[in-house]
Each structure stands twice: as C-alpha cells, then as structure tokens.
Scaffold this motif. Structure first.
Motif, short mmCIF file in Angstrom:
data_model
loop_
_atom_site.label_atom_id
_atom_site.label_comp_id
_atom_site.label_asym_id
_atom_site.label_seq_id
_atom_site.Cartn_x
_atom_site.Cartn_y
_atom_site.Cartn_z
N PHE A 1 -20.72 0.69 6.90
CA PHE A 1 -19.53 0.29 7.17
C PHE A 1 -18.78 -0.58 6.08
O PHE A 1 -19.47 -1.60 5.75
N GLY A 2 -17.74 -0.33 5.61
CA GLY A 2 -17.22 -1.26 4.75
C GLY A 2 -15.83 -1.20 4.63
O GLY A 2 -14.88 -0.24 5.16
N LYS A 3 -14.85 -2.45 4.24
CA LYS A 3 -13.48 -2.63 4.03
C LYS A 3 -13.13 -3.39 2.75
O LYS A 3 -13.90 -4.20 2.69
N LEU A 4 -12.06 -2.79 2.38
CA LEU A 4 -11.78 -3.31 0.92
C LEU A 4 -10.53 -3.42 1.14
O LEU A 4 -9.77 -2.65 1.51
N ARG A 5 -9.81 -4.36 0.35
CA ARG A 5 -8.24 -4.59 0.12
C ARG A 5 -8.17 -4.34 -1.25
O ARG A 5 -8.76 -5.23 -2.23
N ALA A 6 -7.56 -3.53 -1.78
CA ALA A 6 -7.19 -3.17 -3.26
C ALA A 6 -5.53 -2.86 -3.53
O ALA A 6 -4.98 -2.60 -2.68
N HIS A 7 -5.36 -3.35 -5.02
CA HIS A 7 -4.33 -3.23 -5.22
C HIS A 7 -4.25 -1.96 -6.28
O HIS A 7 -5.03 -1.81 -7.07
N VAL A 8 -3.16 -0.96 -5.87
CA VAL A 8 -3.01 0.35 -6.94
C VAL A 8 -1.92 0.25 -7.41
O VAL A 8 -0.68 0.31 -7.04
#
Length: 342
Positions: free
Chosen positions: A304-311
């Motif tokens: 399980f993973g969670k990422l916060r990313a700017h695109v």
C-alpha cells in the motif's frame, strides 16, 4: 467467534456517571486478527475487557463461539475463560518465580496434570523462542522476552481466542516488530483468533485483517484495514493514516504550485504500488511530476502506498496522465488549499 452486541458501559464516580462505551457492536471472525485503535480515553481497554467479562457490560451482550457470557453461571464462565487467553502491556509475571513456574502454576491451579504441564510449558516456550530460559527469573529477561513469557503463559491454556491489551506499548520498535511477528505466527500456525487494542497504527498495519477506530466510547469507523487506509472517512481515522503517510503541505505552496498544474493525492494498492506509473506518465505525456511527500508500506496482505505529487503541464496532457493512472488502478484525488497544514 467474538460478538459484542450493543455494548454500553457506564461507571459512577460520586454523583457523576461516565459512559466508557456507548452502544458498541463488532464481530471478530474465527481465525482473523482484529484490531481496535484509538487515542487515550477512547474506551478501547474497557472494550477488550468485555470480551472475557473482566468488565461486565451495563447493557448488551458478549458472545464467544456461540455462548453468551453474560448469561453463564460463575462456574461456566470460569471454564469459558480458560479458552480465552489474555496478554497485557505490563507482562504480569511473578518476580520470585522462574519462567517455568510462571507458566506452570496457573495450569496447576486449573487442574492440569503435572505430566501435561511439563509438555505444555516446553511446547509453548519453544513456540515463543525461549526454550533455554525455563529456569531463569523475570528480572534476568529483557522486556521483549518477558512479553514472550506472558504470551507462552496465555497459550499454555490452549485458548481459541487471544486478547491483547496494548501488548507492545512498552517495547522498543525492533522488539515490537518481533512480538508482532510472533502474534502472526501464532495466528497462522495455531489458528487462534486475536482481538487486540492499540494506539499505534504500525501495529494495525503489520498484522491486522480488520480494524475498528474508537473515539469517546464509540466505534466511528470499521472495516478491512486496506479499505480504511484507502478511503478513511472520519477525521480521527485520517489522523491515524496520516501518521504513516504524512502528507501535510503548506497552503501557500499548494496555491503557488497549482498555478502550473494540479497537486494530486495518489493511492496505490497491490500491483499498482509496484508499477512505475509516475515514470510512465512523465515519459508518455508532456508533463513533469514532482513528488512532495509519500510512503509505501506492507500491510498484512497488501502493498500500500500514498504519494502527493505536483503535475506540471497543460490541462489536456494532465487529463491524459490522470486517466492513465486511474486505468492502472491508482486512486487519484486532486488536492485543494484546504488540504494543506491542518
């Protein structure tokens, strides 16, 4: 295996009534590890003591393997409790007795024959990895070893259910992981159903199948661990999940970055967590990605993973990238300025 039905528990302190549990219901299936998590004062310790009637409910029913504990006679309840093991944060070992005696004497008091006692003590010390410590005293053991003795003592009665009341809270992180692995081994090899309480999300993450979140004497959310990680609904549940996946981003940074493209919270489960999705969209579409925060962990049965990313990119290319991620099983949620620092 374990059913708590509409449990309410009130305590009287002087003229004041305190409600520790308020209409709590949960069901633990045979053979699973069920966790109850909450902050201090949530009522979780009172709840776990209901499962063997160390605390009697003010109202409601406690059913273990089809038997209602609240209707049993004292003798029948005593016999039923022999099938319910319990381990505590404080170990509860007698300092003047050896490890062997700490396990053997409770068996002798319940009428187990001496030959059978020897067999059981040896068997369960082997299981917890302390076969060489039978003749030592508790003060010669580490905290983790003391908890292993306590677990062996609980198992020696050969229970169908094991209750754990913050059993790892007094241990360091490495020892905690060792005890959690031991509980997993017990569950898988002996088929014992485990109900545990904790305030540590790490414990839930490592070994639990399902979890209930408690606050102020109520269960506010419950279900499979992976579901609560993926879509936590209550603010308290989100706080627990965020303790594993810190995602706070200052509001002004969110506003500044969103000028050039969206900020996305990405949730990966199973095979989606093992796929290089961000690398693919950066190469396939005319966008740039920047990871702001995140983590990937192993749950009991899932990655399980969670990422916060700017695109960064045009609306058209960004939309294509999001569609690709969704098609790969990634859960995508766009962040707004209210998702910054809480």
């Amino acid at each position: 295996m374990i059913e708590l039905k509409h449990i309410t528990k009130t305590f009287e302190t002087g003229k004041k009534k305190v409600t520790a549990l308020d209409d709590v219901s949960l069901t633990v299936k045979k053979g699973e590890i069920y966790g109850v998590i909450g902050y201090s004062g949530a009522g979780k310790s009172t709840l776990v003591r209901m499962a063997n009637l160390l605390e009697a409910p003010t109202s409601g029913d406690v059913i273990i393997d089809g038997d209602s504990l609240v209707t049993l006679s004292k003798e029948a309840l005593r016999k039923k409790r022999q099938r319910i093991g319990m381990i505590f944060q404080g170990f509860n070992l007698l300092k003047t007795l050896t490890v062997y005696q700490n396990i053997a004497i409770p068996l002798k008091l319940t009428g187990v024959a001496d030959k059978e006692i020897k067999t059981r003590v040896k068997k369960y010390l082997d299981i917890v990895g302390l076969s060489d410590k039978a003749d030592v005293y508790p003060n010669q053991l580490s905290g983790g070893q003391k908890q292993r003795v306590a677990i062996a003592r609980a198992l020696s009665h050969e229970p169908e259910v094991l209750l754990s009341d913050e059993a790892t809270s007094a241990l360091d992180p490495d020892t905690t992981d060792q005890i959690l692995e031991l509980l997993l081994k017990i569950n898988r090899e002996l088929g014992i159903t485990i109900l545990l309480i904790t305030h540590e999300m790490h414990v839930i993450q490592r070994i639990c199948d399902r979890v209930a979140v408690m606050e102020q004497g109520e269960i506010i959310e419950q279900g499979p661990v992976v579901d609560l990680y993926t879509e936590p609904k209550h603010h308290t549940t989100k706080r627990f999940v965020d303790s594993i996946f810190p995602s706070q981003t200052p509001t002004h940074i969110i506003k500044d970055l969103q000028i050039e493209g969206p900020i996305l919270d990405l949730t990966f489960v199973g095979s989606a967590a093992e796929s290089p999705s961000l690398s693919v969209i950066s190469n396939r579409y005319q966008i740039e990605t920047n990871i702001l925060s995140g983590n990937i962990v192993e749950l009991k049965d899932h990655t399980f993973g969670k990422l916060r990313a700017h695109v960064k990119g045009s609306v058209k290319e960004t939309t294509k990238a999001i569609d690709y991620l969704t098609g790969q099983g990634v859960i995508v949620r766009e962040v707004n300025s209210n998702d910054g620092i809480y």
